[in-house]
Design a protein around this motif. Structure first.
Motif, PDB file in Angstrom:
ATOM      1  N   GLU A   1       0.831  -1.213   0.000  1.00 16.29           N
ATOM      2  CA  GLU A   1       0.000   0.000   0.000  1.00 16.29           C
ATOM      3  C   GLU A   1       0.860   1.256   0.000  1.00 16.29           C
ATOM      4  O   GLU A   1       0.553   2.240  -0.689  1.00 16.29           O
ATOM      5  CB  GLU A   1      -0.913  -0.011   1.216  1.00 16.29           C
ATOM      6  CG  GLU A   1      -1.939   1.112   1.227  1.00 16.29           C
ATOM      7  CD  GLU A   1      -2.923   0.971   2.361  1.00 16.29           C
ATOM      8  OE1 GLU A   1      -3.905   1.722   2.385  1.00 16.29           O
ATOM      9  OE2 GLU A   1      -2.714   0.097   3.224  1.00 16.29           O
TER      10      GLU A   1
ATOM     11  N   ALA B   1       2.339   1.882  -3.433  1.00 13.87           N
ATOM     12  CA  ALA B   1       1.364   2.435  -4.378  1.00 13.87           C
ATOM     13  C   ALA B   1       1.258   3.956  -4.249  1.00 13.87           C
ATOM     14  O   ALA B   1       0.790   4.623  -5.184  1.00 13.87           O
ATOM     15  CB  ALA B   1      -0.002   1.795  -4.144  1.00 13.87           C
ATOM     16  N   ASP B   2       1.711   4.500  -3.120  1.00 13.16           N
ATOM     17  CA  ASP B   2       1.644   5.951  -2.908  1.00 13.16           C
ATOM     18  C   ASP B   2       2.965   6.651  -3.190  1.00 13.16           C
ATOM     19  O   ASP B   2       3.066   7.876  -3.050  1.00 13.16           O
ATOM     20  CB  ASP B   2       1.227   6.241  -1.457  1.00 13.16           C
ATOM     21  CG  ASP B   2      -0.210   5.826  -1.189  1.00 13.16           C
ATOM     22  OD1 ASP B   2      -1.011   5.811  -2.142  1.00 13.16           O
ATOM     23  OD2 ASP B   2      -0.527   5.495  -0.014  1.00 13.16           O
TER      24      ASP B   2
ATOM     25  N   GLN C   1       3.775   2.251 -11.635  1.00 16.35           N
ATOM     26  CA  GLN C   1       3.037   2.587 -10.420  1.00 16.35           C
ATOM     27  C   GLN C   1       2.132   1.414 -10.046  1.00 16.35           C
ATOM     28  O   GLN C   1       1.128   1.159 -10.711  1.00 16.35           O
ATOM     29  CB  GLN C   1       2.169   3.826 -10.654  1.00 16.35           C
ATOM     30  CG  GLN C   1       1.457   4.333  -9.402  1.00 16.35           C
ATOM     31  CD  GLN C   1       2.416   5.047  -8.461  1.00 16.35           C
ATOM     32  OE1 GLN C   1       3.077   5.988  -8.857  1.00 16.35           O
ATOM     33  NE2 GLN C   1       2.509   4.584  -7.244  1.00 16.35           N
ATOM     34  N   PRO C   2       2.508   0.640  -9.012  1.00 22.18           N
ATOM     35  CA  PRO C   2       1.658  -0.501  -8.637  1.00 22.18           C
ATOM     36  C   PRO C   2       0.293  -0.024  -8.145  1.00 22.18           C
ATOM     37  O   PRO C   2       0.182   1.043  -7.529  1.00 22.18           O
ATOM     38  CB  PRO C   2       2.443  -1.179  -7.520  1.00 22.18           C
ATOM     39  CG  PRO C   2       3.332  -0.110  -6.963  1.00 22.18           C
ATOM     40  CD  PRO C   2       3.665   0.788  -8.115  1.00 22.18           C
ATOM     41  N   ARG C   3      -0.716  -0.816  -8.421  1.00 23.38           N
ATOM     42  CA  ARG C   3      -2.051  -0.488  -7.966  1.00 23.38           C
ATOM     43  C   ARG C   3      -2.183  -0.815  -6.478  1.00 23.38           C
ATOM     44  O   ARG C   3      -1.490  -1.694  -5.957  1.00 23.38           O
ATOM     45  CB  ARG C   3      -3.100  -1.265  -8.769  1.00 23.38           C
ATOM     46  CG  ARG C   3      -3.036  -0.986 -10.267  1.00 23.38           C
ATOM     47  CD  ARG C   3      -4.111  -1.748 -11.004  1.00 23.38           C
ATOM     48  NE  ARG C   3      -5.446  -1.242 -10.688  1.00 23.38           N
ATOM     49  CZ  ARG C   3      -6.566  -1.741 -11.207  1.00 23.38           C
ATOM     50  NH1 ARG C   3      -6.512  -2.751 -12.067  1.00 23.38           N
ATOM     51  NH2 ARG C   3      -7.738  -1.233 -10.881  1.00 23.38           N
ATOM     52  N   PRO C   4      -3.054  -0.132  -5.751  1.00 19.61           N
ATOM     53  CA  PRO C   4      -3.246  -0.436  -4.328  1.00 19.61           C
ATOM     54  C   PRO C   4      -3.645  -1.893  -4.133  1.00 19.61           C
ATOM     55  O   PRO C   4      -4.271  -2.498  -5.022  1.00 19.61           O
ATOM     56  CB  PRO C   4      -4.371   0.511  -3.917  1.00 19.61           C
ATOM     57  CG  PRO C   4      -4.319   1.625  -4.904  1.00 19.61           C
ATOM     58  CD  PRO C   4      -3.887   0.993  -6.200  1.00 19.61           C
TER      59      PRO C   4
ATOM     60  N   GLN D   1      -7.232  -3.255  -4.932  1.00 22.96           N
ATOM     61  CA  GLN D   1      -7.785  -3.169  -6.279  1.00 22.96           C
ATOM     62  C   GLN D   1      -7.198  -4.250  -7.181  1.00 22.96           C
ATOM     63  O   GLN D   1      -6.073  -4.702  -6.980  1.00 22.96           O
ATOM     64  CB  GLN D   1      -7.513  -1.787  -6.892  1.00 22.96           C
ATOM     65  CG  GLN D   1      -8.118  -0.628  -6.121  1.00 22.96           C
ATOM     66  CD  GLN D   1      -7.765   0.708  -6.745  1.00 22.96           C
ATOM     67  OE1 GLN D   1      -7.259   0.774  -7.863  1.00 22.96           O
ATOM     68  NE2 GLN D   1      -8.043   1.804  -6.017  1.00 22.96           N
ATOM     69  N   GLY D   2      -7.965  -4.631  -8.170  1.00 20.11           N
ATOM     70  CA  GLY D   2      -7.492  -5.532  -9.218  1.00 20.11           C
ATOM     71  C   GLY D   2      -7.065  -6.897  -8.723  1.00 20.11           C
ATOM     72  O   GLY D   2      -7.586  -7.426  -7.727  1.00 20.11           O
TER      73      GLY D   2
END
Length: 389
Positions: free
Chosen positions: A43, A46-47, A56-59, A62-63
């Motif tokens: 997490e 992702a920020d 940019q990895p997704r949170p 999600q997904g």
């Protein structure tokens, strides 16, 4: 065809299987905590700005990432539940009474290791319903006399600290004053006030169900056990229970009324005689501090309501009861290795928490360490003198 005695010898001890179930549950708890830590790192990644190499990895919520995390947690729950079910089946088979009696005594090393584990993880074990969690119980000596010597062990110990093969501090003291020893076993990793609430009500049942009329109670607490007894007495008085009126003496041995030093817990466990069994169990939890350890180092014993301590009673002891405190002192250090002399003697306590002790009710055991307080002959004689008054 196997002989019946051979079949019985092959049967595992169901208590050992129960311990194994607790260990497996702890292992899967660790897996879940590891997944939580990994997800938190994900997490934070992702920020991160700018992204690493433009990616940019997704949170994690999600997904596909959320699907993977849910799948891993589901697998951990499934495997953990399956392992527990399998071991529970073995336990049920092993405890079949038709397969012969179980040994009455467990190995001292096992009890010591469980006591040490509960000191460090007892709050977690209690909250998760782990089979390794210690439940509040009493061990009564013989014969059943009308005077009871209530003994509460220290952090990381168990009732055997008072008695060794029919001898020891608790047994010798009980014999000297003509009392029956009643030793408390409790989960030292839980909040003192929570344990003391159970101690208060269970001691009421012990007194009410005693085979002869109880004419007096003497309370002796070592270290954390002193805080537990003090809290139990306060709660019993507040709740209007009968047993506080029977209390004649309260003795504290190295009790951290004003808190204790942050000692190395592993060293204390080894010194207590738990040895390598406990050290192995605690190797992964060495840096953790249970709620009971926090109360020990902070000297916390009062009940709390929404984080605010409840007011103590106007008088700390029931009418007719007297309190005493003993502190160990190693050379010129001013402590017993864990608890300072001032803390053990209840000096300079906050308003409302004073022990109301005169100098004749305080005693310093020179050259005696914290764990030796329940093994030292001079300490035994001093407590015997007080309880004979």
């Amino acid at each position: 065809m196997q002989r019946p005695d051979t079949q019985r010898s092959m049967r595992p001890d169901p208590r050992s299987v129960r311990d194994l179930r607790g260990g497996v549950q702890l292992a899967f708890d660790a897996v879940r905590r590891s997944l939580d830590r990994i997800e938190r790192v994900h997490e934070r990644l992702a920020d991160v700005s700018p992204p690493v190499r433009g990616l940019q990895p997704r949170p994690p919520t999600q997904g596909w990432a959320s699907v993977v995390y849910r799948g891993l947690r589901g697998s951990a729950d499934l495997l953990g539940g399956g392992a527990d079910l399998a071991l529970a089946s073995v336990q049920a088979w092993a405890q079949d009474p038709d397969r012969g009696p179980l040994p009455k005594e467990r190995a001292r090393s096992r009890d010591a290791a469980i006591a040490a584990l509960n000191a460090v993880l007892g709050d977690h074990l209690h909250r998760t319903g782990n089979p390794l969690a210690i439940h509040t119980s009493w061990r009564a000596g013989t014969p059943k006399l009308g005077r009871l010597l209530v003994l509460a062990h220290d952090l990381g110990l168990d009732p055997r600290a008072w008695s060794q093969d029919g001898a020891g501090f608790g047994d010798e003291l009980a014999t000297a004053i003509g009392a029956t020893p009643l030793s408390l076993r409790y989960n030292a990793g839980r909040r003192v006030a929570a344990v003391a609430r159970e101690v208060s009500t269970s001691l009421e049942r012990q007194v009410a169900g005693w085979p002869v009329k109880v004419q007096g109670l003497d309370l002796v607490g070592h270290g954390l056990g002193g805080l537990v007894l003090r809290s139990a007495l306060q709660q019993a008085q507040r709740g209007g229970l009968a047993w506080p009126a029977l209390v004649r003496h309260v003795v504290f041995l190295g009790t951290p009324h004003a808190g204790a030093r942050n000692a190395q817990w592993r060293d204390l466990v080894d010194a207590a005689g738990s040895g390598t069994h406990a050290s192995l169990l605690l190797s992964r939890a060495a840096n953790r501090r249970s709620e009971g350890m926090e109360d020990f180092t902070g000297g916390h014993w009062m009940e709390h309501e929404q984080g605010v301590p409840l007011a103590v009673l106007p008088r700390p002891w029931p009418a007719g009861a007297r309190a005493y405190a003993i502190a160990g002192s190693l050379q010129e250090r001013g402590d017993d290795g864990v608890v300072t002399v001032a803390s053990a003697l209840g000096r300079d306590l906050p308003p409302g928490q004073d022990l109301e002790l005169g100098e004749a009710q305080r005693w310093i055991a020179a050259g005696v360490g914290h764990l030796e307080l329940v093994r030292n002959g001079a300490v035994l004689q001093q407590v015997r003198h007080w309880l004979s008054v």
